[in-house]
Design a protein around this motif. Structure first.
Motif, PDB file in Angstrom:
ATOM      1  N   TYR A  31      -2.247   4.994   3.152  1.00  0.00           N
ATOM      2  CA  TYR A  31      -2.432   4.474   4.526  1.00  0.00           C
ATOM      3  C   TYR A  31      -1.100   4.331   5.269  1.00  0.00           C
ATOM      4  O   TYR A  31      -0.867   3.323   5.960  1.00  0.00           O
ATOM      5  CB  TYR A  31      -3.111   3.098   4.521  1.00  0.00           C
ATOM      6  CG  TYR A  31      -4.385   2.958   3.725  1.00  0.00           C
ATOM      7  CD1 TYR A  31      -5.461   3.830   3.904  1.00  0.00           C
ATOM      8  CD2 TYR A  31      -4.543   1.921   2.797  1.00  0.00           C
ATOM      9  CE1 TYR A  31      -6.647   3.672   3.168  1.00  0.00           C
ATOM     10  CE2 TYR A  31      -5.710   1.756   2.069  1.00  0.00           C
ATOM     11  CZ  TYR A  31      -6.754   2.632   2.259  1.00  0.00           C
ATOM     12  OH  TYR A  31      -7.908   2.462   1.545  1.00  0.00           O
TER      13      TYR A  31
ATOM     14  N   ASN B  79     -13.496   2.517   4.606  1.00  0.00           N
ATOM     15  CA  ASN B  79     -13.410   2.498   3.131  1.00  0.00           C
ATOM     16  C   ASN B  79     -13.811   1.138   2.575  1.00  0.00           C
ATOM     17  O   ASN B  79     -13.244   0.128   2.964  1.00  0.00           O
ATOM     18  CB  ASN B  79     -11.957   2.759   2.690  1.00  0.00           C
ATOM     19  CG  ASN B  79     -11.548   4.210   2.772  1.00  0.00           C
ATOM     20  OD1 ASN B  79     -10.624   4.638   2.096  1.00  0.00           O
ATOM     21  ND2 ASN B  79     -12.216   5.006   3.599  1.00  0.00           N
ATOM     22  N   GLY B  80     -14.747   1.154   1.628  1.00  0.00           N
ATOM     23  CA  GLY B  80     -15.054  -0.090   0.937  1.00  0.00           C
ATOM     24  C   GLY B  80     -16.538  -0.270   0.674  1.00  0.00           C
ATOM     25  O   GLY B  80     -17.384   0.366   1.310  1.00  0.00           O
TER      26      GLY B  80
ATOM     27  N   CYS C 296     -15.620  -5.248  -0.070  1.00  0.00           N
ATOM     28  CA  CYS C 296     -15.286  -4.903   1.320  1.00  0.00           C
ATOM     29  C   CYS C 296     -16.475  -4.140   1.921  1.00  0.00           C
ATOM     30  O   CYS C 296     -16.394  -2.935   2.171  1.00  0.00           O
ATOM     31  CB  CYS C 296     -14.021  -4.034   1.308  1.00  0.00           C
ATOM     32  SG  CYS C 296     -13.288  -3.812   2.937  1.00  0.00           S
TER      33      CYS C 296
ATOM     34  N   TYR D 128       0.852  -1.187   0.000  1.00  0.00           N
ATOM     35  CA  TYR D 128       0.000   0.000   0.000  1.00  0.00           C
ATOM     36  C   TYR D 128       0.887   1.236   0.000  1.00  0.00           C
ATOM     37  O   TYR D 128       1.701   1.408   0.910  1.00  0.00           O
ATOM     38  CB  TYR D 128      -0.884   0.019   1.253  1.00  0.00           C
ATOM     39  CG  TYR D 128      -1.905  -1.094   1.307  1.00  0.00           C
ATOM     40  CD1 TYR D 128      -3.223  -0.881   0.909  1.00  0.00           C
ATOM     41  CD2 TYR D 128      -1.556  -2.371   1.759  1.00  0.00           C
ATOM     42  CE1 TYR D 128      -4.166  -1.903   0.952  1.00  0.00           C
ATOM     43  CE2 TYR D 128      -2.488  -3.399   1.807  1.00  0.00           C
ATOM     44  CZ  TYR D 128      -3.790  -3.156   1.409  1.00  0.00           C
ATOM     45  OH  TYR D 128      -4.713  -4.173   1.455  1.00  0.00           O
TER      46      TYR D 128
ATOM     47  N   MET E  83     -14.879   4.745  -0.765  1.00  0.00           N
ATOM     48  CA  MET E  83     -13.911   3.660  -1.011  1.00  0.00           C
ATOM     49  C   MET E  83     -12.676   4.341  -1.569  1.00  0.00           C
ATOM     50  O   MET E  83     -12.745   5.491  -2.031  1.00  0.00           O
ATOM     51  CB  MET E  83     -14.489   2.695  -2.045  1.00  0.00           C
ATOM     52  CG  MET E  83     -14.794   3.400  -3.332  1.00  0.00           C
ATOM     53  SD  MET E  83     -15.695   2.466  -4.541  1.00  0.00           S
ATOM     54  CE  MET E  83     -17.303   2.315  -3.852  1.00  0.00           C
TER      55      MET E  83
HETATM   56  O1  URP Z   1     -11.793   1.307  -0.136  1.00  0.00           O
HETATM   57  C1  URP Z   1     -11.193   0.250  -0.181  1.00  0.00           C
HETATM   58  N1  URP Z   1     -10.572  -0.048  -1.270  1.00  0.00           N
HETATM   59  N2  URP Z   1     -11.206  -0.588   0.871  1.00  0.00           N
HETATM   60  C2  URP Z   1     -10.534  -1.796   1.010  1.00  0.00           C
HETATM   61  C3  URP Z   1      -9.104  -1.648   1.333  1.00  0.00           C
HETATM   62  C4  URP Z   1      -8.292  -1.228   0.139  1.00  0.00           C
HETATM   63  O2  URP Z   1      -7.820  -0.111   0.117  1.00  0.00           O
HETATM   64  O3  URP Z   1      -8.153  -2.017  -0.797  1.00  0.00           O
END
Ligand code: URP
Ligand code: ZN
Length: 449
Positions: A164, A345-346, A326, A161, A296
């Protein structure tokens, strides 16, 4: 799963369907015996006791492989709402038999231990599950632990990543170490591309000016944050001679960079998701619960981005469509009522990936059935070394989807089985659905799950 020894061969003959192979879609019969594909152009008399399926009017496809899902993902707002059992059930209902989820260790935890824990959690899945492994820091033993996952864990991909950074994101020098290790070990590195510092600065600026609503989410994560990260990782991957898989690409600006890298012959693969192909940033203008459901990362973009993604998908610049499944409940999403950065997020979608893509892609002539099979299944199999599940080839495991294009559905307000989760595709009419599904040659009845 997939290695079951049967006392007596179990044979199925899928008759008179449109068989979608890597190069063409042709009418014919496909024979399955003892969990494997025996023939994709069967003629003659099937073995005694063979069960026959009339597939006229249906496509016979490699069952879906979703290379990007997060079941029971740990977050500060609690775990994402689907676990491996409920999430795999949803996947099967939608025609997907293989999921690739993630191992995300806690900082300080051994990667290998985290892998074993996650493998244990995935045991109640009803379909095939593989795992990408994410280093979230680089300690003295991290390289050894990652190598062990490759050697002993049926793992062949890592995920890093670039965003984050205060939780699971890696510093640039640690990303470089991961790329070098993967290159040496012939693994691929999946990458979440967003420049963290751009996002953090925007978040601070918006919050300190008193802007707290979900519409600040896309403002804090502009296309530029994704495209800059894409440019950076391509350069780093080239230096390390490492194949990279860029997850959930959402922005038109990223596509040129990816295309140029591919034209240079670099092993750069790209994924997008149904949400980026079908929805736009007007969702963030809706009342809180609806808008938060679409929070997201990266965020939904403009119609111009959507159109560019469709074109890139048709042209082969984008290789796969994963869901980034997610889902969070309305209550979890309400954790961000007074601060958009606290919204987990998701969003969910594992069940609808194929019907959405079939409706908007194949039915609208944006992609052919052959391309549909590539982006929903075989490209992921190739990139992530799922050799024996790579398409309708003789000898492969029989993960097969009989897809009926005449089925119609209006998608529900809430995610099936997750009544507290808003369905971001609610109200859409989709064409096509799983009529029959085979998982390693065993018939699964999607409607009975
Ligand atoms: O918003 C998202 N994509 N949530 C899941 C975690 C990620 O960043 O893949
Ligand atoms: Zn994800």
């Amino acid at each position: 799963m997939g290695n079951t020894q049967r006392l007596k061969p179990v044979n199925y003959l899928l008759q008179n369907g449109i068989i979608v192979t890597s190069s063409k879609a042709v009418n014919g019969d496909l024979l399955i015996s003892d969990g494997r594909i025996v023939s994709c152009s069967f003629t003659g008399q099937p073995p005694e006791g063979t069960t026959l399926f009339d597939c006229s009017g249906c496509y016979i496809l490699p069952a879906g492989i979703d290379p990007h899902v997060h079941m029971a993902l740990e977050t500060p707002s609690g775990r994402s709402a689907d676990d491996f059992y409920s999430g795999s059930k949803a996947a099967l209902r939608g025609g997907t038999t293989t999921l690739i989820d993630f191992v995300t260790p806690r900082r300080g935890q051994s990667v290998w231990e985290a892998f074993l824990e996650r493998q244990q959690e995935a045991k109640n899945a009803l379909c095939n599950v593989r795992l990408h492994v994410s280093p979230v820091e680089w300690r003295e033993t991290t390289g050894y632990e990652l190598t062990r996952c490759l050697a002993e864990g049926e793992v062949n991909s890592f995920k890093v990543y670039m965003a984050y950074r205060n939780s699971i994101g890696l510093e640039e020098s640690d990303i470089q170490k991961t790329l070098r290790l993967a290159a040496r070990e012939k693994a691929v590195v999946a990458v979440h591309c967003e420049v963290d510092s751009i996002i953090v600065e925007n978040q601070k600026r918006l919050l300190s000016a008193g802007f707290t609503a979900p519409d600040c989410h896309p403002k804090s994560r502009p296309s530029k944050a994704e495209a800059e990260a894409v440019g950076k990782i391509i350069q780093m991957a080239e230096e390390a001679s490492c194949p990279v898989y860029l997850v959930h690409i959402s922005a038109r600006e990223s596509l040129d960079l990816i295309h140029r890298a591919q034209q240079k012959g670099l092993p750069v693969y790209a994924e997008t998701c149904p949400q980026y192909l079908l929805l736009n940033d007007s969702e963030y203008q809706k009342p809180y619960d609806q808008a938060a459901a679409c929070v997201m990362s990266p965020p939904l973009r403009t119609d111009a981005d959507r159109e560019a993604l469709w074109q890139a998908l048709a042209e082969g610049i984008i290789n796969t469509v994963g869901t980034d499944h997610c889902p969070f409940t309305i209550d979890q999403k309400r954790k961000g009522l007074s601060d958009f950065t606290k919204i987990p997020n998701g969003a969910g979608g594992v069940q609808f990936r194929l019907s959405l893509l079939f409706t908007e892609g194949v039915m609208k002539n944006r992609i052919s059935p052959v391309r549909f099979a590539e982006v929903t299944s075989t490209n992921a199999a190739r990139i992530f070394s799922l050799e024996e599940r790579n398409g309708l080839n003789e000898g492969n495991f029989a993960d097969i989807l009989v897809w009926d294009p005449s089925l119609r559905e209006t998608l529900p307000e809430r995610l099936p089985g997750l009544e507290d989760c808003i369905n971001i595709y609610a109200g859409r009419s989709v064409s096509g659905g799983a009529k029959h599904l085979f998982l390693s040659g065993d018939e699964v009845c999607p409607e009975k799950l």
